[in-house]
Design an enzyme around this catalytic site. Structure first.
Site, PDB file in Angstrom:
ATOM      1  N   ASP A 125      -2.683   1.607 -50.456  1.00  0.00           N
ATOM      2  CA  ASP A 125      -3.228   2.728 -51.220  1.00  0.00           C
ATOM      3  C   ASP A 125      -2.217   3.323 -52.193  1.00  0.00           C
ATOM      4  O   ASP A 125      -2.494   3.468 -53.385  1.00  0.00           O
ATOM      5  CB  ASP A 125      -3.736   3.822 -50.274  1.00  0.00           C
ATOM      6  N   ARG A 158       2.617  15.408 -41.315  1.00  0.00           N
ATOM      7  CA  ARG A 158       2.181  15.801 -42.651  1.00  0.00           C
ATOM      8  C   ARG A 158       2.808  17.098 -43.161  1.00  0.00           C
ATOM      9  O   ARG A 158       3.181  17.182 -44.326  1.00  0.00           O
ATOM     10  CB  ARG A 158       0.650  15.892 -42.704  1.00  0.00           C
ATOM     11  N   ASP A 168      -5.885  13.849 -43.704  1.00  0.00           N
ATOM     12  CA  ASP A 168      -4.574  14.012 -44.332  1.00  0.00           C
ATOM     13  C   ASP A 168      -4.635  14.767 -45.647  1.00  0.00           C
ATOM     14  O   ASP A 168      -3.702  15.485 -46.000  1.00  0.00           O
ATOM     15  CB  ASP A 168      -3.915  12.644 -44.533  1.00  0.00           C
ATOM     16  N   SER A 191      -5.562  -0.260 -41.599  1.00  0.00           N
ATOM     17  CA  SER A 191      -4.413   0.474 -42.118  1.00  0.00           C
ATOM     18  C   SER A 191      -3.590   1.023 -40.961  1.00  0.00           C
ATOM     19  O   SER A 191      -4.113   1.272 -39.870  1.00  0.00           O
ATOM     20  CB  SER A 191      -4.872   1.620 -43.030  1.00  0.00           C
TER      21      SER A 191
END
Length: 410
Positions: A15, A95, A124, A180
């Site tokens: 990505d 994050r 996210d 992923s």
């Protein structure tokens, strides 16, 4: 005129590799790629060269592992945090740290924008953007996956893989392995691809190659291994008597847990944006630490303080999962948690065996357990008179008897 600058959270995966090139072409901007080293290990190899080759004008790869362990993982584990009874929040807790560092870089570089590769369906995007909003409300966030143009260019991962091949961008995703991954010091997650079918069995022998941090319980050693964790005020400070930093603790426990097949979780969870999603996680060291910490608390933590803190686990977990790490309510909860941990000190002994973390003893100089009081034999301290329980039960039964009488009269 100087071009605008965009700081991109860059992992080097499919990505963000595509997004880096897309941002550069679409916005005619200078792209500053930022990668937080939070324990990805070999995934960081060649990342700077790859980012520059893909179009970045500058690359930051910052070692944040110590800060991640000390200021994010450990405080969260003091709160006994677990989302929906299974998830130890490995991705969620990383994050806010990434957002914090991106803000610092953006200000240092004079960048007006921050960009990320989180999809418009995931958690996210919320975590990154709430973090930025709390720390730097003046900075704008670009989310390509929420752009109609980007989604038109890349309706799925197959198109992204084809784009990467066309432009010579090396990525690990493929038609054979379309899922992923997201790895850090606390865990690695797997999602999408064949995992989107909740009936798919990732624990089957033929799927073993997917896992990174642990062996399967079936392949774990036949001999159990004992480990001792020393705690001070709710934090693990030593393993088997050897003093360690929070980072060293996580690395050692990951090694031990992975060896014994500990910490694999397969769950369907509720995302903040409203949908259910299927995720597979490996959290070997975190699973050991979580178990040891709870056992240490059982010996040293006041009952009512523990029950109060436990009543807030769901709320605290949701705040971390949903991206509110820097919110005032999380900070307020953390103050309570920190206060609750003042006497959570001592040693926990565990037995690791084929995916299991088994308690094998606990001791503390500030233990609240008194064998003289708890004994089934004669109480030498005479601190507890069993006859006192009669009045205790009678008073607690009073409202039940009154309620029963009313119901019977009906």
């Amino acid at each position: 005129m100087a071009k605008d600058k965009i700081v991109l959270a860059y992992s080097g995966g499919l990505d963000t590799s595509i997004i880096l090139k897309w941002l550069k072409e679409t916005y005619d901007a200078e792209i500053i790629a930022f990668t937080a080293d939070i324990g990805q290990k070999e995934e960081l190899d060649g990342l700077e060269e790859k980012a520059l080759k893909t179009g970045a004008s500058k690359v930051y790869i910052d070692d944040l592992r110590d800060e991640f362990a000390k200021d994010f993982i450990f405080p969260m584990f003091q709160a006994a945090t677990m989302y929906e009874g299974q998830y130890l929040l490995g991705t969620s807790i990383a994050r806010p740290l990434i957002a914090k560092r991106m803000v610092e870089i953006a200000r240092a570089e004079g960048a007006k924008y921050i960009a990320h590769g989180a999809t418009g369906k995931g958690n996210d995007q919320v975590r990154f953007e709430l973090g930025v909003a709390a720390l730097a409300p003046e900075i704008e966030v670009i989310a390509p996956w929420r752009s109609e143009q980007f989604r038109s260019d890349f309706p799925g991962r197959a198109e992204m893989i084809a784009f990467a091949e066309k432009h010579g961008i090396p990525v690990t995703a493929s038609a054979a392995k379309p899922y992923s991954t997201d790895r850090n010091l606390l865990h690695i997650s797997f999602e999408s691809g064949m995992l989107e079918d909740p009936w798919f069995d990732p624990s089957a022998e033929e799927n073993e190659e997917m896992y990174v941090l642990s062996v399967s319980p079936e392949r774990a050693p036949d001999q159990a291994e004992y480990v001792e964790l020393t705690f001070e005020q709710g934090n693990c400070v030593a393993i088997n008597g050897e003093a360690m930093s929070p980072l060293q603790v996580m690395e050692k426990l990951n090694e031990l847990g992975g060896k014994h097949g500990i910490g694999r979780v397969d769950m369907v969870e509720n995302r903040f944006v409203g949908m259910k999603s299927r995720g597979v996680y490996e959290t070997p060291g975190g699973t050991i630490l979580f178990t040891a910490h709870r056992k240490m608390e059982s010996l040293t933590m006041d009952r009512e303080v523990m029950h109060l803190r436990d009543s807030l686990i769901s709320k605290y977990s949701e705040l971390v999962y949903n991206g509110f790490w820097f919110a005032p309510e999380r900070l307020a909860l953390q103050a309570l948690v920190t206060e609750s941990q003042k006497n959570v000190s001592g040693v926990v002994r565990l037995k690791l065996y084929k995916g299991n973390v088994i308690g094998a003893g606990v001791k503390s100089p500030v233990s609240l357990y008194n064998p003289d009081i708890a004994t089934m034999e004669a109480d030498p301290s005479q601190a507890y008179d069993q006859g006192d329980a009669t009045g205790f039960i009678r008073l607690n039964a009073l409202r039940l008897k009154v309620s029963a009488g009313v119901n019977q009269s009906k």
